[in-house]
Design a protein around this motif. Sequence first.
Motif, short mmCIF file in Angstrom:
data_model
loop_
_atom_site.label_atom_id
_atom_site.label_comp_id
_atom_site.label_asym_id
_atom_site.label_seq_id
_atom_site.Cartn_x
_atom_site.Cartn_y
_atom_site.Cartn_z
N VAL A 34 0.84 -1.20 0.00
CA VAL A 34 0.00 0.00 0.00
C VAL A 34 0.87 1.26 0.00
CG1 VAL A 34 -1.60 1.37 1.40
CG2 VAL A 34 -2.02 -1.07 1.06
N VAL A 35 1.93 1.25 0.83
CA VAL A 35 2.84 2.39 0.88
C VAL A 35 3.66 2.49 -0.40
CG1 VAL A 35 4.84 3.37 2.09
CG2 VAL A 35 2.94 2.40 3.40
N ALA A 36 4.15 1.34 -0.88
CA ALA A 36 5.00 1.34 -2.08
C ALA A 36 4.25 1.84 -3.30
CB ALA A 36 5.53 -0.06 -2.34
N ARG A 37 2.96 1.55 -3.39
CA ARG A 37 2.18 1.93 -4.57
C ARG A 37 1.32 3.17 -4.35
NH1 ARG A 37 -1.24 -1.36 -7.82
NH2 ARG A 37 -0.60 0.26 -9.26
N GLY A 38 1.44 3.79 -3.18
CA GLY A 38 0.66 5.00 -2.92
C GLY A 38 -0.83 4.75 -2.89
N MET A 39 -1.25 3.65 -2.24
CA MET A 39 -2.66 3.26 -2.21
C MET A 39 -3.30 3.53 -0.85
SD MET A 39 -2.32 -0.38 -4.25
CE MET A 39 -4.02 -0.83 -3.95
N ALA A 40 -2.73 4.46 -0.09
CA ALA A 40 -3.24 4.72 1.26
C ALA A 40 -4.70 5.18 1.22
CB ALA A 40 -2.37 5.76 1.96
N PHE A 41 -5.06 5.98 0.24
CA PHE A 41 -6.42 6.49 0.15
C PHE A 41 -7.40 5.35 -0.11
CE2 PHE A 41 -9.54 9.45 -2.20
CZ PHE A 41 -10.23 9.70 -1.02
N LEU A 42 -6.98 4.38 -0.95
CA LEU A 42 -7.83 3.23 -1.21
C LEU A 42 -8.00 2.40 0.05
CD1 LEU A 42 -9.38 1.34 -3.11
CD2 LEU A 42 -7.22 0.21 -3.65
N GLY A 43 -6.92 2.24 0.82
CA GLY A 43 -7.03 1.51 2.07
C GLY A 43 -7.99 2.17 3.03
N GLU A 44 -7.92 3.49 3.13
CA GLU A 44 -8.84 4.21 4.02
C GLU A 44 -10.27 4.09 3.54
OE1 GLU A 44 -9.48 8.70 5.91
OE2 GLU A 44 -7.86 8.31 4.47
N ALA A 45 -10.46 4.22 2.21
CA ALA A 45 -11.81 4.11 1.66
C ALA A 45 -12.37 2.70 1.88
CB ALA A 45 -11.79 4.44 0.17
N MET A 46 -11.52 1.69 1.73
CA MET A 46 -11.97 0.32 1.94
C MET A 46 -12.35 0.10 3.41
SD MET A 46 -12.29 -2.28 -0.13
CE MET A 46 -11.04 -2.09 -1.40
N ALA A 47 -11.57 0.69 4.32
CA ALA A 47 -11.88 0.55 5.75
C ALA A 47 -13.23 1.15 6.08
CB ALA A 47 -10.78 1.21 6.58
N HIS A 48 -13.54 2.31 5.50
CA HIS A 48 -14.84 2.93 5.75
C HIS A 48 -15.93 2.28 4.91
CE1 HIS A 48 -12.88 5.83 8.20
NE2 HIS A 48 -12.27 6.45 7.20
N VAL A 161 6.82 -0.86 -10.21
CA VAL A 161 7.84 -0.16 -10.99
C VAL A 161 7.23 0.48 -12.23
CG1 VAL A 161 9.97 -0.45 -12.32
CG2 VAL A 161 9.68 -1.65 -10.14
N ASP A 162 6.53 -0.33 -13.05
CA ASP A 162 5.96 0.16 -14.30
C ASP A 162 4.92 -0.85 -14.78
OD1 ASP A 162 5.31 1.23 -16.73
OD2 ASP A 162 7.35 1.36 -17.49
N SER A 163 3.65 -0.43 -14.85
CA SER A 163 2.60 -1.35 -15.26
C SER A 163 2.78 -1.80 -16.71
CB SER A 163 1.23 -0.68 -15.09
OG SER A 163 1.15 0.50 -15.87
N ARG A 164 3.35 -0.92 -17.55
CA ARG A 164 3.58 -1.31 -18.95
C ARG A 164 4.63 -2.39 -19.04
NH1 ARG A 164 4.63 4.61 -21.30
NH2 ARG A 164 5.79 4.62 -19.33
N GLN A 165 5.66 -2.30 -18.21
CA GLN A 165 6.67 -3.34 -18.17
C GLN A 165 6.07 -4.66 -17.69
OE1 GLN A 165 10.00 -2.46 -15.65
NE2 GLN A 165 11.09 -4.34 -16.15
N ALA A 166 5.20 -4.57 -16.72
CA ALA A 166 4.53 -5.78 -16.24
C ALA A 166 3.71 -6.43 -17.34
CB ALA A 166 3.64 -5.43 -15.05
#
Length: 299
Positions: A34-48, A161-166
């Motif tokens: 969550v921290v590595a991908r900057g998904m903190a807002f999603l985590g908070e929204a999911m919690a609520h 790292v890069d979704s296009r590379q994935a």
Amino acid sequence: MTLLLDPFATAFMLRALAAGVLVAVMCAIVGTWVVARGMAFLGEAMAHGVLPGVAVASLIGAPTLVGAAVSAALMSVGVSVVQRRWRLSADTSIGLLFVASLALGVVIISGSRTFATDATAILFGDILAVRPEQLAALAIAAVLTAVAALMWHRAFVALAVDSRQAQVLGLRPRLAHAVLVGLVALAVISAYQAVGSLLVVGMLLGPAVAAGRWTHRIPTTMALGAAIGAVSVWVGLLISWYAGSAAGATVALTAVVSAAVSTGVRAVVDAVRSRGRGPARPGPAGPAATTTTPAPVSA
């Protein structure tokens, strides 16, 4: 030592500690990503976002975990649908559904005159009332989280790292993102019983941020984050025992404070190391001001 160990001689405190440690392990694994991908807002929204499902389940007498799971699934699907159909950014989509879910949960709760105690448990947790069957469910969720994170580790790294590379590597970034969102939902659903839907984000982010100050490798960050989270649970329960404060909230606050303490200690260590190196020696062409920064460690 008796002051540190005596509170856990009681069965309910020992179960609370075990539940908190399992939550710490789960949240460290998921929180690192969550921290590595900057998904903190999603985590908070999911919690609520689990609030409406838990509220409905409580009112009709259904298992709250089922209600939380349904609500989290609807939140995940809703974010994707709103983002694609309405052509909005991810943050905007999450924000809209976050407010809608929280408001809907409050409306459902306010519609029942006998819901005050249950609402408090949903929002702030009741870690001291964890039952043996809930402890078993937490253990299963922790194992599932660890196995899924291990199986999808390579895809998660490429996605970070890069979704296009994935995509080029054939790692199916959309599916990997969906799995990661599912792990966030699983952690939130499992942990809300202990620390509540309003405080679970503290367990997700605090230990992961604290661990990230000392290592940038994903596995070691997860391991250190789990250790910091476990210590936060232990310290939080001790403070709650002697201060008479709310246990779940105290544990979550301790987890957040661990990030601040870790950041402060790291700053002191870096300052001491910089002084130990001494001033830079002037080169052949005259004095030169140099700045030394630690090289990043690969994930």
